[in-house]
Design a protein around this motif. Sequence first.
Motif, PDB file in Angstrom:
ATOM      1  N   TRP A 192       0.757  -1.329  -0.222  1.00  0.00           N
ATOM      2  CA  TRP A 192      -0.125  -0.004   0.043  1.00  0.00           C
ATOM      3  C   TRP A 192       0.970   1.115  -0.146  1.00  0.00           C
ATOM      4  O   TRP A 192       0.608   2.209  -0.784  1.00  0.00           O
ATOM      5  CB  TRP A 192      -1.009   0.122   1.204  1.00  0.00           C
ATOM      6  N   ARG A 193       1.846   1.539   0.719  1.00  0.00           N
ATOM      7  CA  ARG A 193       2.683   2.334   0.765  1.00  0.00           C
ATOM      8  C   ARG A 193       3.398   2.837  -0.495  1.00  0.00           C
ATOM      9  O   ARG A 193       3.455   3.914  -0.917  1.00  0.00           O
ATOM     10  CB  ARG A 193       3.670   2.233   2.008  1.00  0.00           C
ATOM     11  N   GLU A 194       4.049   1.820  -1.188  1.00  0.00           N
ATOM     12  CA  GLU A 194       4.482   2.161  -2.599  1.00  0.00           C
ATOM     13  C   GLU A 194       3.621   2.509  -3.450  1.00  0.00           C
ATOM     14  O   GLU A 194       3.795   3.369  -4.154  1.00  0.00           O
ATOM     15  CB  GLU A 194       5.363   0.817  -3.050  1.00  0.00           C
ATOM     16  N   GLY A 195       2.265   1.677  -3.468  1.00  0.00           N
ATOM     17  CA  GLY A 195       1.294   2.543  -4.272  1.00  0.00           C
ATOM     18  C   GLY A 195       0.928   3.618  -4.021  1.00  0.00           C
ATOM     19  O   GLY A 195       0.520   4.313  -4.870  1.00  0.00           O
ATOM     20  N   TRP A 196       0.774   4.060  -2.541  1.00  0.00           N
ATOM     21  CA  TRP A 196       0.209   5.513  -2.262  1.00  0.00           C
ATOM     22  C   TRP A 196       1.290   6.436  -2.732  1.00  0.00           C
ATOM     23  O   TRP A 196       0.916   7.449  -3.326  1.00  0.00           O
ATOM     24  CB  TRP A 196       0.429   5.629  -0.787  1.00  0.00           C
ATOM     25  N   ARG A 197       2.648   6.172  -2.842  1.00  0.00           N
ATOM     26  CA  ARG A 197       3.899   7.050  -3.242  1.00  0.00           C
ATOM     27  C   ARG A 197       3.660   6.982  -4.664  1.00  0.00           C
ATOM     28  O   ARG A 197       3.816   8.437  -5.299  1.00  0.00           O
ATOM     29  CB  ARG A 197       5.231   6.459  -3.038  1.00  0.00           C
ATOM     30  N   GLN A 198       3.424   6.036  -5.297  1.00  0.00           N
ATOM     31  CA  GLN A 198       3.447   6.347  -6.914  1.00  0.00           C
ATOM     32  C   GLN A 198       2.215   6.877  -7.504  1.00  0.00           C
ATOM     33  O   GLN A 198       2.038   7.688  -8.373  1.00  0.00           O
ATOM     34  CB  GLN A 198       3.322   4.826  -7.455  1.00  0.00           C
ATOM     35  N   ALA A 219       7.470  14.146  -7.713  1.00  0.00           N
ATOM     36  CA  ALA A 219       7.126  14.254  -9.196  1.00  0.00           C
ATOM     37  C   ALA A 219       8.575  14.582  -9.880  1.00  0.00           C
ATOM     38  O   ALA A 219       9.041  14.143 -10.867  1.00  0.00           O
ATOM     39  CB  ALA A 219       5.808  14.903  -9.626  1.00  0.00           C
ATOM     40  N   VAL A 220       9.005  15.760  -9.294  1.00  0.00           N
ATOM     41  CA  VAL A 220      10.141  16.268  -9.676  1.00  0.00           C
ATOM     42  C   VAL A 220      11.468  15.013  -9.555  1.00  0.00           C
ATOM     43  O   VAL A 220      12.353  15.106 -10.225  1.00  0.00           O
ATOM     44  CB  VAL A 220      10.340  17.705  -8.899  1.00  0.00           C
ATOM     45  N   SER A 221      11.484  14.656  -8.280  1.00  0.00           N
ATOM     46  CA  SER A 221      12.446  13.608  -8.086  1.00  0.00           C
ATOM     47  C   SER A 221      12.527  12.571  -8.950  1.00  0.00           C
ATOM     48  O   SER A 221      13.415  11.777  -9.590  1.00  0.00           O
ATOM     49  CB  SER A 221      12.216  13.137  -6.677  1.00  0.00           C
TER      50      SER A 221
END
Length: 350
Positions: A224-230, A330-332
Amino acid sequence: CPGRAGSAGLEAELETGAESETGAEPESGAEERAAAGRSLARLEEELGKRLPAGQLFSTENRSQLLCHMARMGRRLETRRYATNYYDKELILACPLETHLMEVCCRSIWGNHFPKTEQFFLTSYLAAGLEAEKTSVDVRLVSNQSPGIAAGLEAFIRRRLGCIVRRFLTEPVYAFEAGEERGEEWGLTLTTEREISILRPEILLLPAVIRGREEELAGQMLDVWREGWRQERIRRAMERYRQPDGEAAGGEEDGGLGYFLNLAGWAADPEISANTVYGDFLFLCRFRREEPSAIRFLELKRPVEYNRKSIRRVLTASWGGGEDVFGFFLAVSALLEEHSRGDARNLPPAV
């Protein structure tokens, strides 16, 4: 400004000097620490003008940061500082912190503040902002007993891998009323199978987590955490990314003004500029009266800047009043994407 009260109190404490095992601290050491406290207070004040964050430097790192700033003051005074340290990986991972530290150090210490010292301070700021960047509001929908709910909350906080800013446990009837009011939460979990069937996006947790269940629930939170970040990156890309552009370029030394004209920006002390991996230049600014925007430009011919032959430019202009951390995620991501193509792998200029 965030952090000013804490830094003021810390500065007052430093002004009094510290007691050592052998007695009072030498006067020169006390003065050096007091100067470091004042410098940190000024830095936090400048950061607070630009960033709406509650905690700028982590509490556990403050004493180490003060020691670093005392030594930094000594290096600046004697001009005996390293000049060959330039952390490109830090720019890619922490473009927000890199920009903030450059403009704040420039405001405090002038245009000739060494990049080496800037990047050291940037790493401290990145550690302090990590909680702000990854914080999330969590809601647990559960009809279980308070004891079981408290155990689940402790597990979620421990395994989520980011800071839980707000945690709410509510029974099903309160959840349904909240849904009618349209409340928004970063993560909603439930122990009630009926809720998860009706709302598949809500994660189902077992009421009692032990052994195999703990491993599976931890993996679910990781996903979930990785999906939230993406998802935050995707939304920022959709909202802020402008179409890529192309510019003619030229062989002459363009200077920063050339690239500002290319971006359509006026000269401003709030602009930061950093070269990344060979031919890549990153320009950043905060411009609250204009819409946020991210744009990638590729030059047909290279332009010399800061002893580099620049072919690619990423510009990031944050307009304020929006999710600054999502914007810079997004910049990163774009910096990472475009930094993979080194200048040696590009076709020669014609």
